[in-house]
Design a protein around this motif. Structure first.
Motif, PDB file in Angstrom:
ATOM      1  N   ASN A  13     -88.471   1.931  32.760  1.00 16.71           N
ATOM      2  CA  ASN A  13     -89.646   1.753  32.021  1.00 16.71           C
ATOM      3  C   ASN A  13     -89.599   0.965  30.680  1.00 16.71           C
ATOM      4  O   ASN A  13     -90.157   1.522  29.655  1.00 16.71           O
ATOM      5  CB  ASN A  13     -90.553   3.105  31.925  1.00 16.71           C
ATOM      6  CG  ASN A  13     -90.535   4.056  33.207  1.00 16.71           C
ATOM      7  OD1 ASN A  13     -90.784   3.034  34.191  1.00 16.71           O
ATOM      8  ND2 ASN A  13     -90.323   5.179  33.003  1.00 16.71           N
ATOM      9  N   ASP A  15     -90.226  -1.171  27.805  1.00 24.16           N
ATOM     10  CA  ASP A  15     -91.403  -1.697  27.011  1.00 24.16           C
ATOM     11  C   ASP A  15     -90.705  -2.672  26.019  1.00 24.16           C
ATOM     12  O   ASP A  15     -90.506  -2.401  25.006  1.00 24.16           O
ATOM     13  CB  ASP A  15     -92.169  -0.556  26.271  1.00 24.16           C
ATOM     14  CG  ASP A  15     -93.511  -0.961  25.639  1.00 24.16           C
ATOM     15  OD1 ASP A  15     -93.647  -2.100  25.632  1.00 24.16           O
ATOM     16  OD2 ASP A  15     -94.229  -0.169  25.219  1.00 24.16           O
ATOM     17  N   ARG A  17     -92.608  -2.873  22.662  1.00 25.64           N
ATOM     18  CA  ARG A  17     -92.158  -1.829  21.550  1.00 25.64           C
ATOM     19  C   ARG A  17     -90.845  -2.136  21.293  1.00 25.64           C
ATOM     20  O   ARG A  17     -90.362  -1.926  19.987  1.00 25.64           O
ATOM     21  CB  ARG A  17     -92.436  -0.511  22.488  1.00 25.64           C
ATOM     22  CG  ARG A  17     -92.052   0.470  21.675  1.00 25.64           C
ATOM     23  CD  ARG A  17     -93.275   1.372  20.995  1.00 25.64           C
ATOM     24  NE  ARG A  17     -92.921   2.451  20.100  1.00 25.64           N
ATOM     25  CZ  ARG A  17     -92.820   2.419  18.702  1.00 25.64           C
ATOM     26  NH1 ARG A  17     -93.270   1.153  18.234  1.00 25.64           N
ATOM     27  NH2 ARG A  17     -92.320   3.444  18.165  1.00 25.64           N
ATOM     28  N   PHE A  18     -89.874  -2.646  22.020  1.00 29.81           N
ATOM     29  CA  PHE A  18     -88.473  -2.517  21.806  1.00 29.81           C
ATOM     30  C   PHE A  18     -88.595  -3.713  20.569  1.00 29.81           C
ATOM     31  O   PHE A  18     -87.844  -3.535  19.723  1.00 29.81           O
ATOM     32  CB  PHE A  18     -87.547  -3.131  22.916  1.00 29.81           C
ATOM     33  CG  PHE A  18     -86.280  -3.029  22.746  1.00 29.81           C
ATOM     34  CD1 PHE A  18     -85.452  -2.162  22.875  1.00 29.81           C
ATOM     35  CD2 PHE A  18     -85.660  -4.336  22.179  1.00 29.81           C
ATOM     36  CE1 PHE A  18     -84.255  -1.634  22.644  1.00 29.81           C
ATOM     37  CE2 PHE A  18     -84.220  -4.179  21.974  1.00 29.81           C
ATOM     38  CZ  PHE A  18     -83.605  -3.135  22.352  1.00 29.81           C
ATOM     39  N   VAL A  43     -89.689  -2.119  17.099  1.00 38.14           N
ATOM     40  CA  VAL A  43     -88.638  -1.395  16.622  1.00 38.14           C
ATOM     41  C   VAL A  43     -87.439  -2.001  16.283  1.00 38.14           C
ATOM     42  O   VAL A  43     -87.061  -1.832  15.011  1.00 38.14           O
ATOM     43  CB  VAL A  43     -88.182  -0.255  17.712  1.00 38.14           C
ATOM     44  CG1 VAL A  43     -86.979   0.536  17.094  1.00 38.14           C
ATOM     45  CG2 VAL A  43     -89.401   0.537  17.956  1.00 38.14           C
ATOM     46  N   ASP A  69     -84.708   7.215  15.353  1.00 35.44           N
ATOM     47  CA  ASP A  69     -85.950   7.731  15.558  1.00 35.44           C
ATOM     48  C   ASP A  69     -86.426   7.464  16.952  1.00 35.44           C
ATOM     49  O   ASP A  69     -87.136   8.139  17.761  1.00 35.44           O
ATOM     50  CB  ASP A  69     -86.903   8.121  14.381  1.00 35.44           C
ATOM     51  CG  ASP A  69     -86.386   8.729  13.210  1.00 35.44           C
ATOM     52  OD1 ASP A  69     -85.381   9.639  13.373  1.00 35.44           O
ATOM     53  OD2 ASP A  69     -86.768   8.532  12.123  1.00 35.44           O
ATOM     54  N   HIS A  70     -86.564   6.133  17.151  1.00 32.83           N
ATOM     55  CA  HIS A  70     -87.005   5.409  18.238  1.00 32.83           C
ATOM     56  C   HIS A  70     -86.401   5.246  19.380  1.00 32.83           C
ATOM     57  O   HIS A  70     -86.729   4.905  20.533  1.00 32.83           O
ATOM     58  CB  HIS A  70     -87.658   4.333  17.967  1.00 32.83           C
ATOM     59  CG  HIS A  70     -88.591   4.318  16.725  1.00 32.83           C
ATOM     60  ND1 HIS A  70     -89.892   5.023  17.013  1.00 32.83           N
ATOM     61  CD2 HIS A  70     -88.585   4.145  15.507  1.00 32.83           C
ATOM     62  CE1 HIS A  70     -90.530   5.100  15.842  1.00 32.83           C
ATOM     63  NE2 HIS A  70     -89.653   4.346  15.219  1.00 32.83           N
ATOM     64  N   ASP A 110     -84.865   7.173  21.512  1.00 33.80           N
ATOM     65  CA  ASP A 110     -84.972   7.844  23.009  1.00 33.80           C
ATOM     66  C   ASP A 110     -86.168   7.627  23.688  1.00 33.80           C
ATOM     67  O   ASP A 110     -86.515   7.943  24.721  1.00 33.80           O
ATOM     68  CB  ASP A 110     -85.549   9.448  22.446  1.00 33.80           C
ATOM     69  CG  ASP A 110     -86.427   9.711  21.575  1.00 33.80           C
ATOM     70  OD1 ASP A 110     -86.889   8.692  20.901  1.00 33.80           O
ATOM     71  OD2 ASP A 110     -86.984  10.773  21.368  1.00 33.80           O
ATOM     72  N   GLU A 111     -87.075   6.595  23.217  1.00 33.35           N
ATOM     73  CA  GLU A 111     -87.954   5.885  23.815  1.00 33.35           C
ATOM     74  C   GLU A 111     -87.369   4.948  24.818  1.00 33.35           C
ATOM     75  O   GLU A 111     -87.983   4.188  25.723  1.00 33.35           O
ATOM     76  CB  GLU A 111     -89.061   5.263  23.013  1.00 33.35           C
ATOM     77  CG  GLU A 111     -89.693   5.843  22.025  1.00 33.35           C
ATOM     78  CD  GLU A 111     -90.374   4.925  21.187  1.00 33.35           C
ATOM     79  OE1 GLU A 111     -90.936   3.959  21.555  1.00 33.35           O
ATOM     80  OE2 GLU A 111     -90.586   5.443  19.879  1.00 33.35           O
ATOM     81  N   PHE A 112     -85.891   4.532  24.559  1.00 37.19           N
ATOM     82  CA  PHE A 112     -85.443   3.311  25.316  1.00 37.19           C
ATOM     83  C   PHE A 112     -84.225   3.682  25.940  1.00 37.19           C
ATOM     84  O   PHE A 112     -83.071   4.070  25.703  1.00 37.19           O
ATOM     85  CB  PHE A 112     -85.113   2.385  24.494  1.00 37.19           C
ATOM     86  CG  PHE A 112     -85.921   1.636  23.655  1.00 37.19           C
ATOM     87  CD1 PHE A 112     -87.346   1.081  24.308  1.00 37.19           C
ATOM     88  CD2 PHE A 112     -86.052   1.790  22.294  1.00 37.19           C
ATOM     89  CE1 PHE A 112     -88.266   0.725  23.713  1.00 37.19           C
ATOM     90  CE2 PHE A 112     -87.095   1.421  21.595  1.00 37.19           C
ATOM     91  CZ  PHE A 112     -88.299   0.892  22.179  1.00 37.19           C
TER      92      PHE A 112
END
Lengths: 424, 604
Positions: free
Chosen positions: B81, B83, B86-87, B90, B133-134, B136-138
């Motif tokens: 997934n 994104d 977003r990547f 960040v 911090d971000h 873990d979204e990836f």
């Protein structure tokens, strides 16, 4: 009754020992398939597949005792009634069943689910054998053949309705029984050729090669055989039918099927197609087996199966655990066990004094063979992925009980073979 | 009718078994690919990068150290997934950059969707804090921590070199198999020369993981794991304060300063002007900065002390004098008339002895001296006689370390040139040549080429009265360690040490009463030196050269200064040399006017 039950001297202990060996090895490998080194686990733990399998084995022993105690005439006598009942149940399964892993073949009994389709195997075997064994049965009668085909197609179709393709096509293994009991091999040969052609059409991109090969074979057959008019016309007609089949397959594949279905189909017949996508399972299965090398990584030392790289590692892909942890030596042993077991069953079938018992024996051999061939063939990429268990090794109560019943009814009949009237 | 059918069925059953066994033999025993694939699946190889060795100066002041930075790696098969918008936000990338990175990554030869692949490199601490911090979204993106170089002061860039990702060519050439693509390696200077000592040993941890990438303990209880060993710290002979002072003095000038401790050969400072800030070649902006620096027309990456080959000019007269004394064609008292019809000269002098000739840098004197050396009349043929004489001369001159790279512990050192008969044969295309063709080598002009490190080494050799240690930066590998063995070996010249005393006297005279007296003389210490003014093609100014050592007895520092296009040696070079000596011996200068003179004069 007690005289009936005391058959220990006549029981075929070779088969019993092979059965025990396979069930035992299966149990150990089921533990290995789910073993997690970091969690301190016991093989008896009921939360693990191995613990539950042990319960299933215990139940199987009870079933064996029951089969041996029950009068041998019972199986033949009630074969058609069982058959009728199982058909009714199979009709009902899609209505009341629960869905597990994409197919709706389970019905709940308390907290355990059972798969009626598993039991349909030995019940159909009994019914088919009873029909073949009936007085006045002649295989060359078209009516009889029609009845036999109907007997296997009913459960096959009903199980297909449960979307359980693997179990459904197991019923095709009865063709071996029909063949042994006198059916013309023509149907078998045509059937196998059609399947082979369908696969070849997918693999060979230019169908003219196939046409050429068929033509060459026909010419050779005409040249070397008896050159009667009938034979030559048959051969030419046969060739034309084959060529027509290829063309129609080709037409359907290229013009009718959408691209993604075509891919799916191609992946099905060609295990080397798209190894990281559609064929991920086969790829991982081959990696697991291949990484075992000659003597394997050792019991509980495998990484591919227990870390879930191989799917269904304790059921349909249990052979991967054997291959990974015990290497070629291990797989050789298992294959040899099966081949020996199958030969033993044929041997038992052939020494029966009536057609019923013999036909039943062949049913048992054919069903085991079909599972053995398709399951192992699938794990090593020789056969499309069709989810059917490896008898005695795969985890699961229904399958184990069904295979146990299948085998031990034969052993029970065999133990009493001298008591029956010769009806061959 | 059914005969033989049993056998056919049995045969088919057995055949299938045999096919399986054969196929399994191929898959399991003959084909090794599967074992590797299985390891790739289940074994996560975690590299532990060791700390690169630190670099200290002679007073144990830290020059180079490590600071953490973070690489982002990706396992494509685990990316889910994704994104991309977003990547990009960040990681502060543009869409095009993101696409280019994926493309570049997949084009790499060792790329595999199952293995961690370098995706973004060298995030600094600040970038990392923002991204962490971000992360873990990836799923599929991992952090690999490692260290990058950092510097206490923006000095010594060319001697230190820099560290960057190994190039494709070097990777192909690397026979040791130590490096992988994406690894960092010393690229020039000390970082490159001492790569083996600095890099340390990488550690590897093998971890088992399941299909979701969750770790399942160590592989075989860590049997194959290795700990990383940090690289050795290097203790250099550099005096970082002196170095900074030298770079301060060279600001806006092109040229070099090389200072050596004569007793050990340790390099005290190695100034190359112009230079750059070594911190520019670290971190994420390495590539863009490198492009800027390497395209700079002033060539800050050109390490002049080792790579600039100059004509030595008049400093060479000292070597000529000692060679002539050794060959006994003159004595210290030989007087030669300053005949300016042959070759021009400067200053008011007419008929000097050797010391006076050196002090006044008398050109006709050394023209005559060289003629005496090259034409000794051993044979009658003047051509052949010159050849024999030049052969002898070359032997002596090269024994001072001229004409061939010294073997300093830095890459890319140049040889310089001291002509041999064979050289002139080539230059004159085998037409005959004799003294009158080649006499300009007498005064350090002509074909002679030296590099600044050789000049400083020459000063050190005179300071030592006849020998030198090969100049080197690193005096100890590891704390209490030794330098490389070749730097512990004394190299003697072919000249008797008694003649060096005469050279020393003459150099003292240069500073006391000769060409160098005004700017090179120090009140508290006896400096011995020699000026040089190297001809340059007009309209450019001549190069200003000075070599020196001090104190006269038991010298602590030998130095060469070469300032391009700055006129007479007595001006810029002599001033800088004396200021450096003052700084090193006394910690600072008492002559601010000289310092101001160096800093503010345009030398035009």
């Amino acid at each position: 009754m007690s005289r009936e039950a005391d058959i220990s001297g006549k029981l075929d202990w070779v088969s019993v020992l092979l059965y025990a060996a396979m069930v035992g090895l299966g149990w150990l490998n089921i533990f290995a398939a789910v073993y997690d080194e970091t969690a301190n686990q016991s093989i008896f733990d009921l939360s693990l597949n191995s613990g539950r399998q042990l319960m299933f084995i215990a139940a199987a022993v009870v079933i064996i005792l029951a089969i041996i105690i029950i009068d041998m005439r019972f199986y033949e006598a009630f074969a058609f009634i069982f058959y009728a009942i199982i058909l009714v149940i199979l009709v009902m399964v899609p209505l009341i069943g629960k869905e597990v892993g994409g197919n709706k073949s389970w019905i709940g009994v308390g907290s355990f689910g059972v798969q009626p389709s598993e039991f349909a195997k030995f019940i159909t075997a009994l019914a088919v054998a009873k029909f073949i064994g009936s007085v006045g049965f002649r295989m060359d009668s078209l009516r009889n053949q029609a009845v036999l085909f109907a007997m296997i197609l009913f459960p096959l179709a009903l199980i297909l309705l449960q979307k359980d393709f693997g179990t459904a096509i197991v019923f095709l293994s009865f063709l071996v029984v029909f063949y042994r009991e006198g059916m013309s091999p023509f149907i078998l040969i045509v059937g196998i050729s059609m399947a082979a052609l369908a696969i070849l059409t997918l693999i060979v991109k230019n169908q003219w090669y196939l046409h050429g090969i068929i033509g060459a074979v026909v010419v050779v057959l005409i040249f070397f055989g008896k050159r009667t008019v009938k034979r030559i016309t048959t051969l030419i007609f046969g060739a034309l039918i084959l060529i027509l089949t290829i063309e129609s397959f080709d037409y359907v594949i290229n013009n009718v099927l959408p691209e993604r279905h075509k891919k799916r189909l191609e992946a099905l017949v060609n295990p080397n197609f798209d190894p990281m996508g559609i064929n991920w399972n086969v790829t991982q299965s081959k990696i697991a087996i291949g990484s075992g090398g000659f003597s394997g990584k050792g019991f509980l030392k495998g990484t591919q199966t227990k870390f879930d790289f191989v799917p269904e590692q304790s059921t349909d892909f249990i052979f991967c655990t054997i291959g990974e942890e015990h290497g070629w030596i291990g797989t050789l042993l298992v294959v040899a066990l099966f081949v020996f077991f199958l030969q033993r069953i044929i041997f038992i079938a052939e020494r029966q004094k009536n057609r019923f018992a013999r036909a039943y024996g062949y049913s048992v051999a054919s069903i085991f063979f079909f599972h053995f061939a398709v399951n192992i063939g699938m794990t090593i990429g020789l056969f499309p992925v069709i989810g059917i268990p490896l008898p005695f090794f795969s985890y699961g109560g229904s399958a184990l009980w069904s295979f146990t019943v299948l085998l031990f009814i034969l052993l029970k009949l065999d133990a009493h073979r001298s008591q029956v009237l010769q009806r061959i | 009718m059914n005969e033989g059918r049993r056998e056919i069925v049995q045969l088919v059953f057995a055949l299938v078994g045999i096919i399986f066994i054969i196929k399994l033999f191929f898959v399991q025993v003959l084909d090794n690919r599967y074992a590797e694939l299985a390891d790739g699946n289940a074994i996560l190889r975690e590299v532990e990068y060791p700390f690169r060795g630190l670099i200290y100066d002679r007073n144990n002041k830290l020059i180079v150290y490590n600071t953490p930075e973070f690489d982002i790696q990706v396992i494509i098969k685990e990316v889910k997934n994704f994104d991309s918008a977003r990547f990009c936000t960040v990681f502060e990338l543009s869409r095009e950059e993101l696409r280019a990175r994926f493309k570049e990554m997949k084009a790499r030869k060792e790329y595999s969707p199952f293995k961690p692949t370098l995706f973004l490199n060298q995030l600094s601490n600040i970038d990392f804090a923002r991204v962490q911090d971000h992360l873990d979204e990836f799923p599929g993106f991992y952090i690999q921590a490692r260290t990058t170089r950092a510097y206490q002061s923006p000095t010594l860039a060319n001697a230190l070199g820099y560290v960057s990702e190994i190039s494709k060519e070097n990777l192909a050439r690397d026979a040791s198999g130590i490096y992988k693509q994406g690894d960092y390696v010393g690229q020039s200077g000390i970082e490159s020369f001492y790569e083996e000592q600095l890099r340390g040993k990488r550690g590897v941890r093998f971890k088992l993981r399941n299909v979701k990438g969750i770790e399942k303990g160590s592989f075989k209880n860590g049997e194959y794991d290795t700990l990383s060993t940090p690289g050795a710290n290097l203790y250099t002979g550099i005096d970082i304060d002196l170095q900074q002072y030298g770079e301060f003095l060279m600001k806006g000038k092109a040229g070099s300063i090389v200072a050596i401790e004569p007793a050990s050969g340790e390099i005290l400072s190695l100034v190359s002007g112009p230079s750059y800030d070594p911190a520019l070649l670290t971190g994420r902006n390495y590539s863009s900065n490198f492009k800027l620096i390497s395209n700079d027309t002033l060539k800050p990456l050109f390490n002049r002390p080792l790579m600039a080959q100059y004509r030595p000019g008049s400093i060479f007269k000292i070597a000529q004098a000692m060679t002539a004394l050794q060959e006994k064609v003159i004595t210290p008292d030989t007087r030669i008339r300053c005949d300016r019809t042959i070759i021009n000269c400067h200053g008011a002098h007419t008929n000097e002895d050797l010391r006076g000739a050196i002090a006044n840098s008398c050109n006709p004197y050394f023209h005559n001296v060289l003629r005496r050396m090259l034409n000794k009349g051993i044979v009658n043929d003047p051509f052949e006689d010159t050849r024999i004489g030049l052969e002898e001369w070359n032997k002596h001159i090269t024994s001072f370390g001229f004409g061939k790279r010294l073997g300093i512990d830095l890459p890319n050192e140049k040889d310089g040139l001291i002509p041999t008969p064979a050289y002139y044969d080539r230059a004159y295309r085998n037409r005959p040549w004799k003294f009158s063709n080649i006499y300009s080598i007498a005064i350090g002009e002509g074909e002679n080429l030296v590099v600044p490190i050789q000049m400083a080494n020459f000063a050190a050799t005179i300071a030592n009265r006849g020998y030198y240690y090969t100049p080197h930066l690193v005096k100890a590998i590891g704390e209490n360690g030794k330098p490389l063995p070749q730097y512990l070996e004394r190299h003697y010249t072919t000249i008797d040490s008694s003649y060096f005393v005469i050279a020393v006297d003459a150099m003292q005279k240069v500073v006391e009463e000769g060409t160098g007296q005004y700017r090179a003389r120090l009140a508290d210490v006896m400096v011995c030196g020699k000026t040089g003014t190297v001809q340059n093609a007009p309209p450019l100014f001549d190069h200003s050269v000075f070599i020196a050592f001090a104190p006269r007895d038991n010298p602590k520092i030998a130095i060469s200064v070469y300032v391009e296009d700055a006129g007479q040696g007595a001006r810029a070079a002599a001033s800088i040399a004396s200021l450096m000596i003052e700084k090193y011996l006394f910690g600072g200068t008492k002559r601010p006017h000289i310092e101001q003179y160096v800093l503010n004069n345009k030398f035009e």
